[in-house]
Each structure stands twice: as structure tokens, then as C-alpha cells.
Design an enzyme around this catalytic site. Sequence first.
Site, PDB file in Angstrom:
ATOM      1  N   LYS A  26      24.631  46.632 -13.690  1.00 28.37           N
ATOM      2  CA  LYS A  26      24.028  47.626 -12.798  1.00 28.37           C
ATOM      3  C   LYS A  26      25.072  48.490 -12.111  1.00 28.37           C
ATOM      4  O   LYS A  26      24.758  49.562 -11.611  1.00 28.37           O
ATOM      5  CB  LYS A  26      23.053  46.981 -11.810  1.00 28.37           C
ATOM      6  CG  LYS A  26      23.577  45.897 -10.901  1.00 28.37           C
ATOM      7  CD  LYS A  26      22.513  45.580  -9.844  1.00 28.37           C
ATOM      8  CE  LYS A  26      22.129  44.131  -9.741  1.00 28.37           C
ATOM      9  NZ  LYS A  26      23.017  43.301  -8.937  1.00 28.37           N
TER      10      LYS A  26
ATOM     11  N   LYS B  83      35.854  40.461  -8.508  1.00 36.40           N
ATOM     12  CA  LYS B  83      35.459  41.371  -7.427  1.00 36.40           C
ATOM     13  C   LYS B  83      36.629  41.715  -6.522  1.00 36.40           C
ATOM     14  O   LYS B  83      36.707  42.833  -6.001  1.00 36.40           O
ATOM     15  CB  LYS B  83      34.297  40.776  -6.620  1.00 36.40           C
ATOM     16  CG  LYS B  83      33.012  40.737  -7.424  1.00 36.40           C
ATOM     17  CD  LYS B  83      31.763  40.799  -6.580  1.00 36.40           C
ATOM     18  CE  LYS B  83      30.543  40.934  -7.480  1.00 36.40           C
ATOM     19  NZ  LYS B  83      29.269  40.858  -6.772  1.00 36.40           N
TER      20      LYS B  83
ATOM     21  N   LYS C 223      28.821  43.604 -21.445  1.00 38.82           N
ATOM     22  CA  LYS C 223      27.437  43.436 -20.984  1.00 38.82           C
ATOM     23  C   LYS C 223      26.957  44.658 -20.208  1.00 38.82           C
ATOM     24  O   LYS C 223      27.753  45.366 -19.574  1.00 38.82           O
ATOM     25  CB  LYS C 223      27.288  42.150 -20.152  1.00 38.82           C
ATOM     26  CG  LYS C 223      27.786  42.214 -18.738  1.00 38.82           C
ATOM     27  CD  LYS C 223      27.190  41.066 -17.906  1.00 38.82           C
ATOM     28  CE  LYS C 223      27.354  41.396 -16.426  1.00 38.82           C
ATOM     29  NZ  LYS C 223      26.550  40.654 -15.528  1.00 38.82           N
TER      30      LYS C 223
END
Length: 331
Positions: free
Chosen positions: A198, A113, A195
Amino acid sequence: MEGNIVYSAVQPSGNLTIGNYVGSIRNWLKMQDEYACFFAMANMHAITVRQDPAELRRRTLELAALYIACGIDPEKCTLYVQSQVPQHAELCWVLNSLTYVGEMERMTQYKDKAAKHADNINMGLMDYPVLMAADILLYQTDLVPVGQDQTQHVEIARDIAVRFNNRYGETFKVPKALVMKQGAKIASLQDPLHKMSKSDENPNASVFLTDDRDTILRKFRRAVTDSGSEIRLSGEKPGISNLLTIYASFAGKTTEEAEREFEGKGYGEFKPAVGETVADALAPIQAEQKRLLADKAYLGGVLAAGAERAYKAARKTLSKVYRKVGFYQGD
Ligand code: ATP
Ligand code: LTN
């Protein structure tokens, strides 16, 4: 009692995908009858990356409605919003003094992040795992059902619990992560080696729980497949394997049964069938979520009751912690 408290949470930071559903929320359903479950909307975690305030508030309610629409029963579980229970932040502060900066710098999610939000590497982003440890430890949790990507955070929660217990005496139960084997990693429809997520920038890569029927059918029609025409599970066919896994998960079948069903059939028949099955399974959830969101009084009542129950459990642990560390409590 041993082995009877379950805790998990999802951040209200975006629209949930069928990956979130199959990999996490759906697995919680089975636990409601056997365990005392706490399920939270982790809005304090969500603000570690920039959020629009109105959207965060709306998404928090949408997530609560979605939990219930998916089958989480607020009579059986404690369903609540993290920021409504102040002990999370309070315990986080105490645990901060038992956690080393070096440990946090090594966390995989933090590194990912920080790279993704290089202009906003804030203290909250680094402290994220300590707040998550506080979430878990406040409720004397035994089991934390999460996807593979969160196990490192549960590990650090265990380390912090043991460290506290060693320094101040037995206080926290040491929790365990519970990672389900089935559906632990649904892949992107556009890049089956990664993967489904969202926050993927390509809107065709993820199927959202709120997508309408046409959108779902279109996304599956456009899903990247592999060369050849056989519909079978194979390392050489990551696209088709992913679609088979999605189909099986939503049709309530094993992947072997799904393979047999499509034997001799082509992609042209298979892809729409996957889309139809997912759309059929999501339709009642979407209808129920919509119905719940229209009933703000009911949702508000559920969340108020949840926050009160969580508050009582959390207060018990926090007051013990304050006594152990020597905080004056007015006595
Ligand atoms: P983001 O893209 O913002 O990082 P995400 O889609 O990865 O979000 P999280 O909020 O981090 O979702 O995860 C919520 C839960 O869903 C976690 O327990 C995670 O392990 C699980 N999960 C997320 N994506 C998948 C997936 N593709 N397959 C299975 N489980 C998943
Ligand atoms: N970090 C988790 C959400 C989360 C959580 C928790 C999960 C916050 N607190 C406590 C389990 C236990 C995520 O992004 N999936």
C-alpha cells in the site's frame, strides 16, 4: 475451550490493496462462524510512523466500514479500535520489562522501517512487536491469521507469553500464527518480483480497494507482462502468473481453471478480462463501504459495542496480570 479465539488487526495507515484483501481480510470471513473473533483497527501501531491526525481518524472509520463491506459481521465478531481499549497500552508496559532491546533490534520489519524512516527511528517503532504481543495476549488468543511478513511478530508474542508464564505462573495462552497458502503474496503490477504494497511510490503498481473501474482497467492494461504470448503459471512468467493468481482469486476459480479458460488467447484479451473481473468483484464492496460511511451513527454504534466487548475481555486478563506481577489494586 481450546482453539477457539482468533485475533487479527490491520493498521489504518493507507489505502488497502487487493493484496491486503486476498492475503488477509478475505480469509477472516471463513473464521467468523467457527471462532470467537477479535478484529481491530491498529491505530496505535500506525502512529509509529508519521500520520496526519485528520487522515488517521478518517482512515480508521474507512477501515471499519471496509471490514464490514467485505463481509465481516459485527454481530458475530468483536470489531473495535485499538486505542479505545486502554489495556493494550497497559499490558504493553508490563511486557516491555520482559522483552530485551536486542530482540527488538533483530526484528525484520523494524530494520526495514528504520531504514525507510531514518529521520524518525522512535521508541514506538522499536516497541511495535511488544504492543502487538499485548494485542494478542490480552484476549487469550489461539490463532492469529496474518500474512507471511507478520509471523516473526507472532513468534515473539509466543516467546513473551512463555517467559511471563514461567516467571509468574500460568497466565497467557500461547498463540499460533495462521498463514494461508492461497494468495499469501500478490505481486506488484509494475515489478512482479516484489509484493504489492500500500505504500509503493508508483501508483500503477498497486490496485486499491477504492480504485474506480476505469483506474482498475487502466492499471491492469499497463501491468508488466513477460515475453511470449502463452497465458500459463510459470516461474519464468512472474507477471502473467501474478495476473492469473489475481484473476483466479477474484473469479472464485483455481489457477488451472483460469489457464484453461485463456488457452490460445493473447495478452490483449487476457489483461482487460482480469481488470473487468476485479472491478466487478470490488464494485459491491465499494458501494457498501460508501453506504456505511454515510451512516456514521451505525458505524459509531458498532465500534462502541465492539470496544465495550473487547474492554471486558481485556480487563479480565489485565487484572490477572497485575495480580501476578504484584501491582497494588486497592484490595
Ligand atoms: P505497507 O506497504 O505500509 O508495509 P502492506 O501493504 O504491506 O503495508 P500491512 O498493513 O503490513 O500491508 O499488512 C496487512 C495484512 O495484509 C498483513 O497480514 C499482510 O501480510 C497482508 N498483505 C500485505 N500485502 C500483501 C500482498 N501483496 N499479498 C498478500 N498479502 C498481503
Ligand atoms: N502488524 C500488523 C497489524 C497488527 C496485528 C496485531 C496483526 C497489529 N496488531 C495483532 C495481528 C495481531 C500489520 O501490520 N499487518
